[in-house]
Design a protein around this motif. Structure first.
Motif, PDB file in Angstrom:
ATOM      1  N   GLY A 119       0.824  -1.205   0.000  1.00 27.14           N
ATOM      2  CA  GLY A 119       0.000   0.000   0.000  1.00 27.14           C
ATOM      3  C   GLY A 119       0.857   1.254   0.000  1.00 27.14           C
ATOM      4  N   GLU A 120       0.525   2.185   0.884  1.00 31.28           N
ATOM      5  CA  GLU A 120       1.292   3.434   1.020  1.00 31.28           C
ATOM      6  C   GLU A 120       2.442   3.169   1.997  1.00 31.28           C
ATOM      7  OE1 GLU A 120       2.041   7.241  -0.072  1.00 31.28           O
ATOM      8  OE2 GLU A 120      -0.038   6.589  -0.401  1.00 31.28           O
ATOM      9  N   ARG A 133      -0.359  -3.680   4.109  1.00 29.68           N
ATOM     10  CA  ARG A 133      -1.654  -3.025   4.224  1.00 29.68           C
ATOM     11  C   ARG A 133      -2.096  -2.535   2.848  1.00 29.68           C
ATOM     12  NH1 ARG A 133       0.890   1.606   8.190  1.00 29.68           N
ATOM     13  NH2 ARG A 133       2.297   2.554   6.664  1.00 29.68           N
ATOM     14  N   PRO A 134      -2.507  -3.463   1.995  1.00 30.92           N
ATOM     15  CA  PRO A 134      -2.897  -3.129   0.619  1.00 30.92           C
ATOM     16  C   PRO A 134      -4.075  -2.174   0.566  1.00 30.92           C
ATOM     17  CG  PRO A 134      -3.561  -5.365   1.190  1.00 30.92           C
ATOM     18  CD  PRO A 134      -2.677  -4.889   2.298  1.00 30.92           C
ATOM     19  N   THR A 135      -4.116  -1.375  -0.488  1.00 28.73           N
ATOM     20  CA  THR A 135      -5.164  -0.363  -0.644  1.00 28.73           C
ATOM     21  C   THR A 135      -6.165  -0.717  -1.730  1.00 28.73           C
ATOM     22  OG1 THR A 135      -3.721   0.881  -2.138  1.00 28.73           O
ATOM     23  CG2 THR A 135      -3.665   1.493   0.192  1.00 28.73           C
ATOM     24  N   ASN A 136      -6.061  -1.925  -2.296  1.00 32.17           N
ATOM     25  CA  ASN A 136      -7.021  -2.346  -3.321  1.00 32.17           C
ATOM     26  C   ASN A 136      -7.190  -3.857  -3.233  1.00 32.17           C
ATOM     27  OD1 ASN A 136      -4.947  -3.605  -5.206  1.00 32.17           O
ATOM     28  ND2 ASN A 136      -4.220  -1.488  -5.142  1.00 32.17           N
ATOM     29  N   GLY A 278      -4.984   7.131  -4.242  1.00 31.96           N
ATOM     30  CA  GLY A 278      -4.234   5.937  -3.868  1.00 31.96           C
ATOM     31  C   GLY A 278      -2.884   5.785  -4.515  1.00 31.96           C
ATOM     32  N   PRO A 280       0.802   6.272  -4.449  1.00 34.02           N
ATOM     33  CA  PRO A 280       1.891   6.729  -3.579  1.00 34.02           C
ATOM     34  C   PRO A 280       2.897   7.574  -4.365  1.00 34.02           C
ATOM     35  CG  PRO A 280       1.522   4.371  -3.365  1.00 34.02           C
ATOM     36  CD  PRO A 280       0.768   4.822  -4.576  1.00 34.02           C
TER      37      PRO A 280
END
Length: 331
Positions: A119-120, A133-136, A278, A280
């Motif tokens: 993720g970020e 901590r994936p965002t998708n 989303g 980064p």
């Protein structure tokens, strides 16, 4: 060694299959051709068309000693629009593969994972112990499969290696990217050079990076494939190891466009647009663990060389039709 390559008609899977053949392995490719291409499969491979759920146990029982698992859905916007397809196609199929491996006694697997699991990121370059901590949904499914591999190593004694890719590009021996819906920057920019798009959109020019555009880590597909062969030799029973694969050097969107201009000799117009949710500012891999444990280092780190190989592939395909070049599958 007799190995199974799931998704071996796809971009990365086909390059890995070709390198496995060159290294003297017997290769079986399982792919349903939903996104892959039959002509990408090296002719020396045994090709089985079908889905993992239906055919994996049958294929594995025919003397297979190890699995390289590439078959997956991988388009982030599609995963947001249709998460159920990704949970079923990625996680469900992978669990079925692991069960088939358990039933047939196959104990080694190298898994095609992704930097999207992070993720970020909190810091760059990104190490393997960074928070997941994936965002998708796409990244979430890959993280779930990584977790399943850890449990199967603990419970069933398999040796597993997950390779987390950053941005893969380039081509080798006529095998490159050929997607129905293209979402990757370098092929999109090259489509502009080929006259298939009017301009390339740059999403966000106000990031805290040297030129204000997003920075990404690009790796040549041939280097990536070589890491898979090394990982195959490092599958240790009862152990699941994770390695980030990248150059360790970031290139901005503006830098990618400029290198593509130099390589192709085309002006490549740019349209500046707002940030995408989303995205980064920077995603760059720390490759220290892969270097120290696998003995892997990218041998083609220069962006110009990566773009040049991609351009050779795409321009050849455009000049002589799809059959002139191999490309990237799912199973």
């Amino acid at each position: 060694m007799r190995v199974l390559v799931t998704g071996g008609a796809g971009y990365v899977g086909s390059v890995v299959a070709a390198q496995l053949v060159a290294a003297g392995h017997e290769v079986v490719v399982l792919d349903n051709l939903s996104t892959g291409h039959r002509d990408a499969v090296p002719p020396e491979c045994v090709f089985v068309r079908g889905d993992i759920r239906d055919r994996a146990a049958e294929v594995l029982s025919d003397g297979v000693e190890a699995v390289l698992h590439f078959a997956a859905k991988s388009i982030v916007p599609e995963s947001v629009a249709r998460p159920e397809m990704y949970w079923s196609g990625n996680v469900g199929a992978s669990l079925a593969l692991l069960e088939a491996m358990r039933a047939t006694g196959v104990r080694r697997i190298v898994f095609s994972s992704t930097a999207a699991v992070y993720g970020e990121p909190e810091r760059v370059p990104i190490p393997e112990d960074a928070p997941v901590r994936p965002t998708n949904p796409y990244g979430a499914t890959k993280a779930a499969i990584d977790a399943a591999l850890t449990e199967h190593a603990r419970m069933h004694g398999i040796g597993a290696v997950s390779l987390r890719y950053f941005n893969v590009a380039g081509a080798q021996d006529g095998r490159g990217e050929r997607h129905t819906t293209e979402t990757h920057l370098i092929p999109i920019v090259l489509q502009v050079a080929l006259g298939r798009r009017e301009a390339v959109s740059v999403f966000g020019t106000d990031y805290g990076t040297p030129d204000g555009t997003c920075v990404r880590d690009y790796i040549h597909v041939a280097d990536l494939a070589e890491a898979h062969l090394l990982a195959l030799d490092h599958c240790t029973p009862g152990r699941h190891r994770v390695y980030n694969l990248g150059n360790g050097t970031g290139f901005s969107v503006r830098e990618v466009v400029e290198v593509c201009r130099e390589v192709t000799g085309h002006p490549i117009p740019v349209v500046e647009d707002g940030r995408r949710p989303g995205d980064p500012a920077a995603l760059v891999a720390s490759g220290r663990r892969a270097r120290d444990e696998l003995g892997w280092l990218p041998r083609r780190p220069g962006l110009a060389a990566i773009v040049a190989d991609a351009w050779k592939f795409h321009s050849a395909a455009a000049g002589a039709g799809p059959a002139a070049a191999h490309a990237g599958g799912g199973a």
